[in-house]
Design an enzyme around this catalytic site. Structure first.
Site, PDB file in Angstrom:
ATOM      1  N   HIS A  14       0.672  -1.300   0.056  1.00  0.00           N
ATOM      2  CA  HIS A  14      -0.160   0.284   0.267  1.00  0.00           C
ATOM      3  C   HIS A  14       0.651   1.183   0.160  1.00  0.00           C
ATOM      4  O   HIS A  14       0.782   2.465  -0.924  1.00  0.00           O
ATOM      5  CB  HIS A  14      -0.996  -0.061   1.467  1.00  0.00           C
ATOM      6  CG  HIS A  14      -1.178   1.442   1.316  1.00  0.00           C
ATOM      7  ND1 HIS A  14      -2.524   1.804   0.592  1.00  0.00           N
ATOM      8  CD2 HIS A  14      -1.206   1.922   2.481  1.00  0.00           C
ATOM      9  CE1 HIS A  14      -3.234   2.791   1.000  1.00  0.00           C
ATOM     10  NE2 HIS A  14      -2.588   3.200   2.066  1.00  0.00           N
ATOM     11  N   ASP A  26       6.473  22.146 -25.707  1.00  0.00           N
ATOM     12  CA  ASP A  26       6.308  21.393 -25.115  1.00  0.00           C
ATOM     13  C   ASP A  26       7.552  21.070 -23.971  1.00  0.00           C
ATOM     14  O   ASP A  26       8.284  21.941 -23.956  1.00  0.00           O
ATOM     15  CB  ASP A  26       7.145  20.255 -26.277  1.00  0.00           C
ATOM     16  CG  ASP A  26       6.344  18.611 -25.937  1.00  0.00           C
ATOM     17  OD1 ASP A  26       6.528  17.759 -24.691  1.00  0.00           O
ATOM     18  OD2 ASP A  26       5.215  18.140 -27.200  1.00  0.00           O
ATOM     19  N   TRP A  68       7.434  -0.044   3.950  1.00  0.00           N
ATOM     20  CA  TRP A  68       7.799   0.572   2.644  1.00  0.00           C
ATOM     21  C   TRP A  68       9.010   0.663   2.695  1.00  0.00           C
ATOM     22  O   TRP A  68      10.124   2.037   1.599  1.00  0.00           O
ATOM     23  CB  TRP A  68       6.968   1.815   2.567  1.00  0.00           C
ATOM     24  CG  TRP A  68       6.676   3.081   3.072  1.00  0.00           C
ATOM     25  CD1 TRP A  68       6.721   3.499   4.752  1.00  0.00           C
ATOM     26  CD2 TRP A  68       7.635   4.064   2.403  1.00  0.00           C
ATOM     27  NE1 TRP A  68       6.862   4.221   4.229  1.00  0.00           N
ATOM     28  CE2 TRP A  68       7.504   5.401   3.462  1.00  0.00           C
ATOM     29  CE3 TRP A  68       8.566   4.405   1.406  1.00  0.00           C
ATOM     30  CZ2 TRP A  68       8.585   6.525   3.486  1.00  0.00           C
ATOM     31  CZ3 TRP A  68       8.725   5.835   1.626  1.00  0.00           C
ATOM     32  CH2 TRP A  68       8.671   6.958   1.843  1.00  0.00           C
ATOM     33  N   SER A  93      13.174   7.142 -13.589  1.00  0.00           N
ATOM     34  CA  SER A  93      11.662   7.662 -14.161  1.00  0.00           C
ATOM     35  C   SER A  93      11.899   8.549 -13.451  1.00  0.00           C
ATOM     36  O   SER A  93      11.851   9.701 -13.781  1.00  0.00           O
ATOM     37  CB  SER A  93      11.194   6.708 -13.504  1.00  0.00           C
ATOM     38  OG  SER A  93       9.757   7.115 -13.828  1.00  0.00           O
ATOM     39  N   SER A  94      12.030   8.985 -12.175  1.00  0.00           N
ATOM     40  CA  SER A  94      11.271   9.910 -11.397  1.00  0.00           C
ATOM     41  C   SER A  94      12.670  11.277 -11.928  1.00  0.00           C
ATOM     42  O   SER A  94      12.723  11.882 -12.327  1.00  0.00           O
ATOM     43  CB  SER A  94      11.437  10.497 -10.336  1.00  0.00           C
ATOM     44  OG  SER A  94      11.073   9.309  -9.595  1.00  0.00           O
ATOM     45  N   HIS A 146      13.030  12.056   3.928  1.00  0.00           N
ATOM     46  CA  HIS A 146      12.294  13.330   4.201  1.00  0.00           C
ATOM     47  C   HIS A 146      11.914  14.177   2.939  1.00  0.00           C
ATOM     48  O   HIS A 146      10.906  14.794   3.054  1.00  0.00           O
ATOM     49  CB  HIS A 146      12.932  13.973   5.517  1.00  0.00           C
ATOM     50  CG  HIS A 146      11.791  15.358   5.797  1.00  0.00           C
ATOM     51  ND1 HIS A 146      10.752  14.789   7.084  1.00  0.00           N
ATOM     52  CD2 HIS A 146      11.673  16.418   5.573  1.00  0.00           C
ATOM     53  CE1 HIS A 146      10.160  15.913   7.012  1.00  0.00           C
ATOM     54  NE2 HIS A 146      10.723  16.705   6.346  1.00  0.00           N
ATOM     55  N   GLU A 179      11.512  12.858   0.447  1.00  0.00           N
ATOM     56  CA  GLU A 179      10.197  12.412  -0.634  1.00  0.00           C
ATOM     57  C   GLU A 179       9.199  13.472  -0.144  1.00  0.00           C
ATOM     58  O   GLU A 179       8.128  13.563  -0.707  1.00  0.00           O
ATOM     59  CB  GLU A 179      11.217  10.905   0.330  1.00  0.00           C
ATOM     60  CG  GLU A 179       9.775  10.559  -0.832  1.00  0.00           C
ATOM     61  CD  GLU A 179       9.577  10.252  -1.851  1.00  0.00           C
ATOM     62  OE1 GLU A 179       9.999  10.696  -2.684  1.00  0.00           O
ATOM     63  OE2 GLU A 179       8.485  10.307  -2.858  1.00  0.00           O
ATOM     64  N   TYR A 202       8.216  16.337   1.059  1.00  0.00           N
ATOM     65  CA  TYR A 202       8.154  17.405   0.334  1.00  0.00           C
ATOM     66  C   TYR A 202       8.251  17.060  -1.284  1.00  0.00           C
ATOM     67  O   TYR A 202       7.771  18.320  -1.922  1.00  0.00           O
ATOM     68  CB  TYR A 202       9.086  18.322   0.822  1.00  0.00           C
ATOM     69  CG  TYR A 202       9.009  18.405   1.927  1.00  0.00           C
ATOM     70  CD1 TYR A 202       8.091  19.507   2.274  1.00  0.00           C
ATOM     71  CD2 TYR A 202       9.585  18.397   3.462  1.00  0.00           C
ATOM     72  CE1 TYR A 202       8.100  20.069   4.335  1.00  0.00           C
ATOM     73  CE2 TYR A 202      10.225  18.509   4.341  1.00  0.00           C
ATOM     74  CZ  TYR A 202       8.473  19.419   4.650  1.00  0.00           C
ATOM     75  OH  TYR A 202       9.006  19.468   6.315  1.00  0.00           O
ATOM     76  N   SER A 262      -1.341  27.217  -4.800  1.00  0.00           N
ATOM     77  CA  SER A 262      -1.826  28.421  -4.942  1.00  0.00           C
ATOM     78  C   SER A 262      -1.877  29.181  -6.569  1.00  0.00           C
ATOM     79  O   SER A 262      -2.065  30.229  -6.632  1.00  0.00           O
ATOM     80  CB  SER A 262       0.558  29.587  -5.246  1.00  0.00           C
ATOM     81  OG  SER A 262       0.963  28.467  -3.609  1.00  0.00           O
ATOM     82  N   HIS A 284      14.829  12.550  12.821  1.00  0.00           N
ATOM     83  CA  HIS A 284      13.674  12.599  13.645  1.00  0.00           C
ATOM     84  C   HIS A 284      13.014  11.836  13.346  1.00  0.00           C
ATOM     85  O   HIS A 284      11.944  11.304  13.869  1.00  0.00           O
ATOM     86  CB  HIS A 284      13.433  14.281  13.443  1.00  0.00           C
ATOM     87  CG  HIS A 284      12.373  14.192  11.451  1.00  0.00           C
ATOM     88  ND1 HIS A 284      11.153  15.468  11.560  1.00  0.00           N
ATOM     89  CD2 HIS A 284      11.746  13.449  11.075  1.00  0.00           C
ATOM     90  CE1 HIS A 284      11.191  15.245   9.867  1.00  0.00           C
ATOM     91  NE2 HIS A 284      11.674  13.783   9.896  1.00  0.00           N
ATOM     92  N   HIS A 285      13.527  10.427  12.577  1.00  0.00           N
ATOM     93  CA  HIS A 285      12.750   9.736  12.053  1.00  0.00           C
ATOM     94  C   HIS A 285      13.377   8.319  12.971  1.00  0.00           C
ATOM     95  O   HIS A 285      13.437   7.226  13.341  1.00  0.00           O
ATOM     96  CB  HIS A 285      12.509   8.546  10.327  1.00  0.00           C
ATOM     97  CG  HIS A 285      11.580  10.292   9.742  1.00  0.00           C
ATOM     98  ND1 HIS A 285      10.439   9.793   9.582  1.00  0.00           N
ATOM     99  CD2 HIS A 285      12.174  10.953   9.024  1.00  0.00           C
ATOM    100  CE1 HIS A 285       9.867  10.773   8.537  1.00  0.00           C
ATOM    101  NE2 HIS A 285      11.316  11.796   8.292  1.00  0.00           N
ATOM    102  N   THR A 312       5.958  26.948   5.983  1.00  0.00           N
ATOM    103  CA  THR A 312       5.042  26.638   5.661  1.00  0.00           C
ATOM    104  C   THR A 312       4.077  27.498   6.530  1.00  0.00           C
ATOM    105  O   THR A 312       3.086  27.514   5.650  1.00  0.00           O
ATOM    106  CB  THR A 312       5.051  25.072   6.482  1.00  0.00           C
ATOM    107  OG1 THR A 312       6.438  24.847   6.028  1.00  0.00           O
ATOM    108  CG2 THR A 312       3.486  24.670   6.178  1.00  0.00           C
ATOM    109  N   LYS A 347       3.237  30.380   3.854  1.00  0.00           N
ATOM    110  CA  LYS A 347       2.539  29.946   2.834  1.00  0.00           C
ATOM    111  C   LYS A 347       0.963  29.668   3.050  1.00  0.00           C
ATOM    112  O   LYS A 347       0.281  30.301   2.597  1.00  0.00           O
ATOM    113  CB  LYS A 347       2.884  28.200   2.046  1.00  0.00           C
ATOM    114  CG  LYS A 347       4.179  28.872   1.079  1.00  0.00           C
ATOM    115  CD  LYS A 347       4.273  27.055   1.262  1.00  0.00           C
ATOM    116  CE  LYS A 347       5.515  26.941   0.110  1.00  0.00           C
ATOM    117  NZ  LYS A 347       5.066  27.688  -1.705  1.00  0.00           N
ATOM    118  N   ARG A 396       1.461   0.334  14.887  1.00  0.00           N
ATOM    119  CA  ARG A 396       1.507   0.080  13.815  1.00  0.00           C
ATOM    120  C   ARG A 396       1.274  -0.883  12.779  1.00  0.00           C
ATOM    121  O   ARG A 396       2.438  -1.585  13.574  1.00  0.00           O
ATOM    122  CB  ARG A 396       1.480   1.433  12.398  1.00  0.00           C
ATOM    123  CG  ARG A 396       3.465   1.393  12.995  1.00  0.00           C
ATOM    124  CD  ARG A 396       3.927   2.858  12.391  1.00  0.00           C
ATOM    125  NE  ARG A 396       4.165   3.179  10.466  1.00  0.00           N
ATOM    126  CZ  ARG A 396       4.562   3.464  10.067  1.00  0.00           C
ATOM    127  NH1 ARG A 396       5.815   4.710   9.954  1.00  0.00           N
ATOM    128  NH2 ARG A 396       4.137   3.227   8.361  1.00  0.00           N
TER     129      ARG A 396
HETATM  130 CU   CU1 Z   1       9.812  13.923   7.919  1.00  0.00          CU
END
Ligand code: CU1
Length: 531
Positions: free
Chosen positions: A82, A111, A147, A174-175, A258, A260, A262, A273, A307-308, A333, A336, A455
């Protein structure tokens, strides 16, 4: 057909030149940004449904305590797949799809810069997705390692892990190609007069996102490659017995992981926006501060990865650094969110579906931001590590954040893409259904986490039953709302319906939709349209 330009030039016997392939070839050989954008969006919608089915399996098992439907091993495969499918298959490709459709239109380019690479970076995704999904069929099943694929567990598991690793390699390639294409397009192909600081916000957020992708996707590729060589080629990068360090995997992974986060939210900020000014009929408040806030978030995102990892054991000075650095991100943040609210302030607002999803995004995403700030506090995080509080937090960010922004963007731009208007009543049903059912699904997870429910477990003690039943019922409803989106909105809009006018939002879209060349400073010199 292989006609060259020279062959074709004097020949007017055909209605139109046959250099554009038709049928399936149109899609397989696609090199124009609109077709490739459509491919990306349909691929990610498919993956959203696949990842959603897996989530339904998770929630069905957790509806009651005890093991009803599956073995714990399979449950862990569901949570792992998932996550991987939603992140790499649904969210990231969807934003690349938005980028393909909108960036050339917004900067006045014909293009994307590298049309054939664009085709290649899309067509890498289906085989990667097939690898991921078919890994359920191999001995031992799909990867059940989460994941995040933490070592040392990931160095021990069956061949499903190899398929996940290979899929991540392909999707990463690809990315990176998508990011190179976007950077090159934005930096080199803007219409004359469009300086960077006149560029539409969606292009800015994607430009910065593309730099993040190029910086961190190779880091993830390195982490999974080291896992692969530990698994099959006798290395000990993450094996303490061989002189390696399993915690190093987490450091490398989250140095990718991390930023990722963002990568999955900055393009959403860009979409929002555009929509808020269009439906408030005012220019975006604080354009320059939006650009600088986006860049600040991107830079800070490289300084917060541990922080993880507060429970892995680290010096107090490191805990303090990562705590304060994480808290610092809430400043840009907050800028914004302030700017979006200030844009709406005294605007001539109307509340069609794109605006509802955009306001819903601001409200619910901000709640995810606040729980992120709470989790940044080291002692609180140590208490809540691997609980449902974290699951609630990041689903507020990724579902009410990324996904709601995509819905907002879809409703805003689909008249441009398809030529047809969606049904406004159905759009509003989709919005209110999604907003309410999202909160029924994910808000109680905060309580479960605070009460200590971990979890990634297929079972739980009886005291967690009530909230889990609420969550599962909400989850089923939220899933059905997205089937409704597909059947009642996306498919009918493609098939036809009311013709979309040139400017469906009272002419207020201006800069917020596509930009004429050269770009005006803003498009609101004329008095705003009052409904
Ligand atoms: Cu993070």
């Amino acid at each position: 057909m292989s006609t060259t330009a020279i062959d074709r030039a004097p020949d007017h016997s055909h209605e139109h030149a046959h250099n554009h392939p038709h049928g399936w070839r149109r899609w397989l050989y696609a090199t124009n940004h609109k077709d490739i954008g459509t491919l990306y969006l349909f691929f990610s919608l498919t993956m959203l449904m696949v990842g959603g089915v897996l989530a339904m399996g998770i929630r069905a098992e957790l509806f009651q305590p005890g093991l009803q439907l599956m073995k714990p091993e399979f449950f862990n495969q569901l949570t792992t797949m998932h996550g991987l499918i939603m992140i790499f298959g649904a969210i990231m490709p969807a934003f690349v799809g938005f980028a393909n459709w909108m960036i050339p239109l917004q900067i006045g380019a014909s293009d994307m810069a590298f049309a054939r690479m664009n085709n290649f970076s899309f067509w890498l995704l289906p085989p990667a997705a097939i690898l991921l999904v078919t890994s359920f069929l191999v001995p031992g099943g799909a990867s059940a390692g989460g994941w995040t694929m933490y070592a040392p567990l990931s160095t021990q598991m069956g061949p499903g892990m190899d398929m996940a690793i290979f899929a991540v390699h392909i999707m990463g390639a690809s990315s990176i190609m998508g990011a190179i294409n976007i950077i090159t397009t934005v930096l080199n192909m803007r219409a004359p007069g469009m300086t960077l600081m006149k560029m539409p916000m969606f292009c800015w957020t994607w430009l910065i996102t593309a730099y993040l992708l190029i910086a961190v996707m190779p880091v993830l590729a390195g982490a999974v490659t080291m896992t692969l060589t530990d698994r099959h080629f006798g290395t000990s990068f993450f094996n303490a017995a061989g002189g390696g360090d399993p915690v190093m995997f987490q450091h490398i992974f989250w140095f990718f992981g991390h930023p990722e986060v963002y990568i999955m939210i900055l393009p959403a900020f860009g979409i929002i926006s555009h929509i808020i000014p269009a439906f408030a009929r005012k220019p975006l408040f604080g354009y320059a501060s939006m650009v600088y806030a986006t860049a600040s978030i991107a830079i800070l995102s490289f300084l917060v990865w541990a922080h993880h990892m507060f429970t892995t054991g680290m010096p107090v000075t490191a805990q303090l650094f990562f705590m304060y650095a994480t808290m610092l991100i809430s400043v840009p943040t907050g800028v914004k969110v302030f700017n979006w609210v200030a844009t709406m302030w005294r605007g001539s607002m109307s509340f069609e579906t794109p605006m509802l999803f955009a306001i819903g995004f601001i409200f619910v995403f901000t709640m995810g931001g606040f729980t992120g700030l709470i989790l940044a506090v080291t002692p609180i995080d140590i208490q809540l590590q691997d609980t449902y509080y974290v699951v609630a937090h990041f689903h507020y960010v990724l579902v009410a954040g990324s996904l709601f922004a995509m819905f907002a963007g879809y409703y805003f731009w689909s008249p441009k893409w398809t030529g047809f208007m969606y049904n406004e009543t159905r759009g509003k049903i989709h919005f209110w259904g999604s907003l309410i059912l999202f909160n029924i699904t994910f808000f109680p997870m905060h309580f479960l986490g605070l009460a200590g429910m971990p979890r990634r477990y297929a079972d739980y003690p009886a005291q967690f039953t009530d909230f889990n039943m609420v969550v599962s019922i909400g989850g089923l409803g939220f899933g059905l709302m997205q089937v409704y989106f597909l059947l009642a909105i996306v498919i009918p809009t493609i098939r036809g319906g009311k013709q979309a006018p040139d400017k469906p939002w009272d002419g207020a879209e201006g800069l917020e939709w596509t930009v004429p060349s050269p770009a005006p400073f803003h498009t609101f010199e004329v008095p705003p349209v009052v409904k």
